[in-house]
Design a protein around this motif. Structure first.
Motif, PDB file in Angstrom:
ATOM      1  N   VAL A  55       6.742  -5.498  -6.040  1.00 57.58           N
ATOM      2  CA  VAL A  55       7.052  -5.596  -4.610  1.00 57.58           C
ATOM      3  C   VAL A  55       6.295  -6.761  -3.982  1.00 57.58           C
ATOM      4  O   VAL A  55       6.876  -7.562  -3.225  1.00 57.58           O
ATOM      5  N   ALA A  56       5.010  -6.880  -4.270  1.00 60.47           N
ATOM      6  CA  ALA A  56       4.197  -7.956  -3.690  1.00 60.47           C
ATOM      7  C   ALA A  56       4.710  -9.322  -4.120  1.00 60.47           C
ATOM      8  O   ALA A  56       4.846 -10.239  -3.290  1.00 60.47           O
ATOM      9  N   ALA A  83       0.833  -1.208   0.000  1.00 63.59           N
ATOM     10  CA  ALA A  83       0.000   0.000   0.000  1.00 63.59           C
ATOM     11  C   ALA A  83       0.864   1.253   0.000  1.00 63.59           C
ATOM     12  O   ALA A  83       0.560   2.241  -0.689  1.00 63.59           O
ATOM     13  N   PHE A  84       1.958   1.224   0.764  1.00 63.43           N
ATOM     14  CA  PHE A  84       2.879   2.360   0.790  1.00 63.43           C
ATOM     15  C   PHE A  84       3.533   2.555  -0.576  1.00 63.43           C
ATOM     16  O   PHE A  84       3.683   3.686  -1.055  1.00 63.43           O
ATOM     17  N   ALA A  85       3.912   1.440  -1.225  1.00 61.29           N
ATOM     18  CA  ALA A  85       4.521   1.518  -2.559  1.00 61.29           C
ATOM     19  C   ALA A  85       3.537   2.104  -3.573  1.00 61.29           C
ATOM     20  O   ALA A  85       3.925   2.873  -4.469  1.00 61.29           O
ATOM     21  N   ARG A  86       2.261   1.770  -3.404  1.00 60.69           N
ATOM     22  CA  ARG A  86       1.244   2.293  -4.322  1.00 60.69           C
ATOM     23  C   ARG A  86       1.116   3.811  -4.186  1.00 60.69           C
ATOM     24  O   ARG A  86       1.031   4.542  -5.182  1.00 60.69           O
ATOM     25  N   LEU A  87       1.152   4.314  -2.960  1.00 56.35           N
ATOM     26  CA  LEU A  87       1.078   5.759  -2.740  1.00 56.35           C
ATOM     27  C   LEU A  87       2.323   6.459  -3.286  1.00 56.35           C
ATOM     28  O   LEU A  87       2.225   7.542  -3.882  1.00 56.35           O
ATOM     29  N   CYS A  88       3.479   5.825  -3.093  1.00 57.80           N
ATOM     30  CA  CYS A  88       4.714   6.425  -3.616  1.00 57.80           C
ATOM     31  C   CYS A  88       4.706   6.466  -5.138  1.00 57.80           C
ATOM     32  O   CYS A  88       5.176   7.435  -5.748  1.00 57.80           O
ATOM     33  N   LEU A 138      13.700   1.909  -4.324  1.00 55.81           N
ATOM     34  CA  LEU A 138      14.229   1.858  -5.680  1.00 55.81           C
ATOM     35  C   LEU A 138      13.156   2.145  -6.732  1.00 55.81           C
ATOM     36  O   LEU A 138      13.456   2.124  -7.933  1.00 55.81           O
ATOM     37  N   GLY A 139      11.913   2.375  -6.297  1.00 53.99           N
ATOM     38  CA  GLY A 139      10.854   2.754  -7.218  1.00 53.99           C
ATOM     39  C   GLY A 139      10.173   1.607  -7.923  1.00 53.99           C
ATOM     40  O   GLY A 139       9.534   1.819  -8.962  1.00 53.99           O
ATOM     41  N   ARG A 140      10.276   0.399  -7.369  1.00 52.77           N
ATOM     42  CA  ARG A 140       9.618  -0.736  -8.020  1.00 52.77           C
ATOM     43  C   ARG A 140       8.094  -0.618  -7.852  1.00 52.77           C
ATOM     44  O   ARG A 140       7.600  -0.038  -6.890  1.00 52.77           O
TER      45      ARG A 140
END
Length: 264
Positions: free
Chosen positions: A245-246, A89-94, A238-240
């Motif tokens: 990520v999942a 979820a954090f990666a999605r917001l980023c 790293l912006g993946r």
């Protein structure tokens, strides 16, 4: 692919071990009689000696931490599936560039380890700095929990020594009455003296050593899972994409579980 969920619960191996230990003691008592295996003086010397030695060797804070860790061996570690969901979820917001929302979510996460990692990502810390800080946190956990296991291993070494001390005290009393005692009385005194050694051996090998081993295994599992979370933090930095990520974390969880349980 999503990581397998597992609810924390009473460890079956611990329950079986406790049941087996109790059954063994009952069997020994039935074979020789409860009275033959009960020595109040030996019990006081062994238990009191271990307690005094522990207080002299360790600080009160370390003893309380060890007792808290002892309670933890009766349950499985919490699954990190919820932590992985928070990382995704954090990666999605980023990925969407919603930095403020990501920072707000990072401040609400339950895990202090993840909370620190998310803050480092929001602060745009270099990857090497994140690795250094997070590995330092993992190392601190290893040192703390190794000290708890070491305490129980120390007690396992002390228990037989105090059992021998109680035996020597019993033998001294027996020798003092040797001139006037009958053979039957000498045998009774010898039996009582040797029971104290039994106390020390049982405490060392049925109580303290298994607890230490359980704590060491618990630390290995916790470190493995923290390393999985660290991989997720680095992937986000790293912006993946959230999907990458999942999938990567699900694979890391499977690999770590295989390593811990010896799967090939």
């Amino acid at each position: 692919m999503s990581p397998a969920r597992r609810l924390p619960g009473f460890l079956s191996s611990t329950a079986l071990g406790l049941t087996g230990a109790l059954g063994l003691l009952v069997y020994i008592g039935m074979g020789h009689g409860v009275e033959a295996l009960w020595n109040p003086t030996g019990a006081v010397i062994v238990s009191g000696g271990i307690a005094v030695a522990a207080l002299l060797a360790f600080r009160v804070r370390e003893l309380w931490a060890a007792l808290s860790a002892f309670a933890a061996i009766f349950r499985d570690e919490d699954s990190i599936s919820s932590d992985i969901e928070e990382i995704v979820a954090f990666a999605r917001l980023c990925q969407r560039g919603q930095v403020q929302q990501a920072e707000a979510q990072g401040a609400k996460v339950r895990s202090p380890f993840l909370r620190l990692g998310f803050q480092l990502i929001v602060d745009a810390a270099p990857v090497n700095d994140i690795l250094h800080v997070m590995n330092w946190r993992i190392q601190k956990l290893i040192e703390q929990e190794a000290a708890q296991a070491r305490l129980f291993r120390t007690l396992a070494g002390l228990a037989p020594a105090f059992g021998l001390l109680a035996t020597l005290v019993g033998l001294i009393g027996m020798m003092a009455q040797l001139g006037s005692a009958t053979i039957a009385q000498v045998g009774e005194h010898m039996s009582v003296a040797l029971v104290a050694t039994l106390y020390g051996v049982v405490l060392a090998n049925v109580v303290f050593k298994p607890i230490a081993i359980k704590l060491e295994q618990r630390t290995a599992r916790r470190v493995a899972m923290l390393n999985v979370l660290l991989e997720g933090i680095l992937l986000v930095r790293l912006g993946r994409s959230p999907t990458v990520v999942a999938d990567a974390l699900a694979e890391f969880v499977r690999e770590r579980r295989d390593e811990l349980h010896g799967a090939t």
